[in-house]
Scaffold this motif. Structure first.
Motif, PDB file in Angstrom:
ATOM      1  N   UNK A  38      23.886  56.185  95.920  1.00 47.49           N
ATOM      2  CA  UNK A  38      25.308  56.268  96.249  1.00 47.49           C
ATOM      3  C   UNK A  38      25.585  57.301  97.334  1.00 47.49           C
ATOM      4  N   UNK A  39      26.245  57.054  98.410  1.00 44.02           N
ATOM      5  CA  UNK A  39      26.545  58.100  99.338  1.00 44.02           C
ATOM      6  C   UNK A  39      27.498  59.057  98.418  1.00 44.02           C
ATOM      7  N   UNK A  40      27.378  60.150  98.712  1.00 49.31           N
ATOM      8  CA  UNK A  40      28.098  61.112  97.849  1.00 49.31           C
ATOM      9  C   UNK A  40      29.793  61.157  98.394  1.00 49.31           C
ATOM     10  N   UNK A  41      30.477  61.284  97.414  1.00 50.21           N
ATOM     11  CA  UNK A  41      32.149  61.224  97.692  1.00 50.21           C
ATOM     12  C   UNK A  41      32.643  62.568  97.044  1.00 50.21           C
ATOM     13  N   UNK A  50      28.236  59.413  89.492  1.00 47.10           N
ATOM     14  CA  UNK A  50      28.135  58.267  89.620  1.00 47.10           C
ATOM     15  C   UNK A  50      28.771  57.341  88.514  1.00 47.10           C
ATOM     16  N   UNK A  51      28.897  57.854  87.316  1.00 40.52           N
ATOM     17  CA  UNK A  51      29.820  57.016  86.456  1.00 40.52           C
ATOM     18  C   UNK A  51      30.886  56.535  86.600  1.00 40.52           C
ATOM     19  N   UNK A  52      31.582  57.032  87.402  1.00 37.09           N
ATOM     20  CA  UNK A  52      33.173  57.118  88.164  1.00 37.09           C
ATOM     21  C   UNK A  52      32.997  55.966  89.271  1.00 37.09           C
ATOM     22  N   UNK A  53      31.709  55.607  89.532  1.00 39.13           N
ATOM     23  CA  UNK A  53      31.820  54.568  90.747  1.00 39.13           C
ATOM     24  C   UNK A  53      31.150  53.170  90.428  1.00 39.13           C
ATOM     25  N   UNK A  54      31.734  52.470  88.962  1.00 42.60           N
ATOM     26  CA  UNK A  54      31.262  51.580  88.684  1.00 42.60           C
ATOM     27  C   UNK A  54      32.577  50.664  88.205  1.00 42.60           C
ATOM     28  N   UNK A 171      35.835  48.691  97.740  1.00 44.81           N
ATOM     29  CA  UNK A 171      34.658  47.799  97.955  1.00 44.81           C
ATOM     30  C   UNK A 171      33.739  48.745  99.110  1.00 44.81           C
ATOM     31  N   UNK A 172      34.370  49.198 100.089  1.00 45.22           N
ATOM     32  CA  UNK A 172      33.681  49.878 101.174  1.00 45.22           C
ATOM     33  C   UNK A 172      32.976  50.987 100.692  1.00 45.22           C
ATOM     34  N   UNK A 173      33.631  51.992  99.776  1.00 43.57           N
ATOM     35  CA  UNK A 173      32.937  53.105  99.167  1.00 43.57           C
ATOM     36  C   UNK A 173      32.413  53.002  97.775  1.00 43.57           C
TER      37      UNK A 173
END
Length: 184
Positions: A38-41, A50-54, A171-173
């Motif tokens: 995943x690209x960093x945010x 990463x677990x906050x990006x599901x 969706x885009x991020x």
């Protein structure tokens, strides 16, 4: 009793001798090699995990915890940009960010004010959105002027504060964003 009997039947199937296989299964590609990273945010000193990006209940909860960490970060870094980065029309998020930006521009600094989530409800997930209730404690917030002296704008400590959040999936991020944050 029936459960024990069923367990005994399942386990008894393993008691028979079987010849060992003389070949090993082929190794699968590791998850990190087969899934794109995943690209960093978020800020470099507090990147979004990463677990906050599901797009599920666990991801929504992890995102809310991360966002509260970003709010707490403003007390030491005085950088509200990440709060705005993950706000999608969230009025209270933007109010917190604006106040931190105004304080930084005036040479003020924050001391304390840390928010601790003491309880969080199961997220209500709908297509593209999530909502959840939470309970927090907030430490006393002191605003210091440019000389380091306390000035107006702080707040006392609060305990057992009820609140709620609403999120939208971006969706885009591949990330949640805050659409609502309230504390009573």
């Amino acid at each position: 009793m029936a459960g024990l009997a069923a367990g005994a039947v399942v386990l008894s199937g393993c008691s028979e001798e079987q010849a060992a296989s003389d070949t090993l299964p082929e190794a699968d590609a590791s998850p990190s090699a087969s899934e794109p990273a995943l690209p960093p945010l978020g800020p470099a000193d507090l990147p979004m995990p990463d677990e906050a990006r599901t797009q599920d209940a666990a991801g929504a909860e992890a995102f809310v915890r991360y966002y509260i960490d970003l709010i707490n970060r403003t007390s030491t870094v005085m950088d509200a940009a990440p709060l705005r980065e993950f706000s999608d029309g969230c009025e209270d998020c933007n109010r917190i960010a604006t106040r931190a930006e105004e304080a930084a521009a005036a040479g003020e600094d924050y001391e304390g004010g840390e928010i601790t989530i003491t309880d969080i409800g199961d997220p209500l997930i709908k297509p593209g959105t999530a909502e959840m209730a939470l309970r927090i404690d907030q430490a006393e917030l002191i605003v210091l002027d440019s000389t380091g002296s306390p000035t107006e704008g702080g707040s006392p400590a609060y305990s057992n504060v009820l609140g709620g959040v609403s999120l939208a999936w971006q969706v885009d991020r591949l990330s949640w964003s805050m659409t609502g944050l309230t504390f009573q």
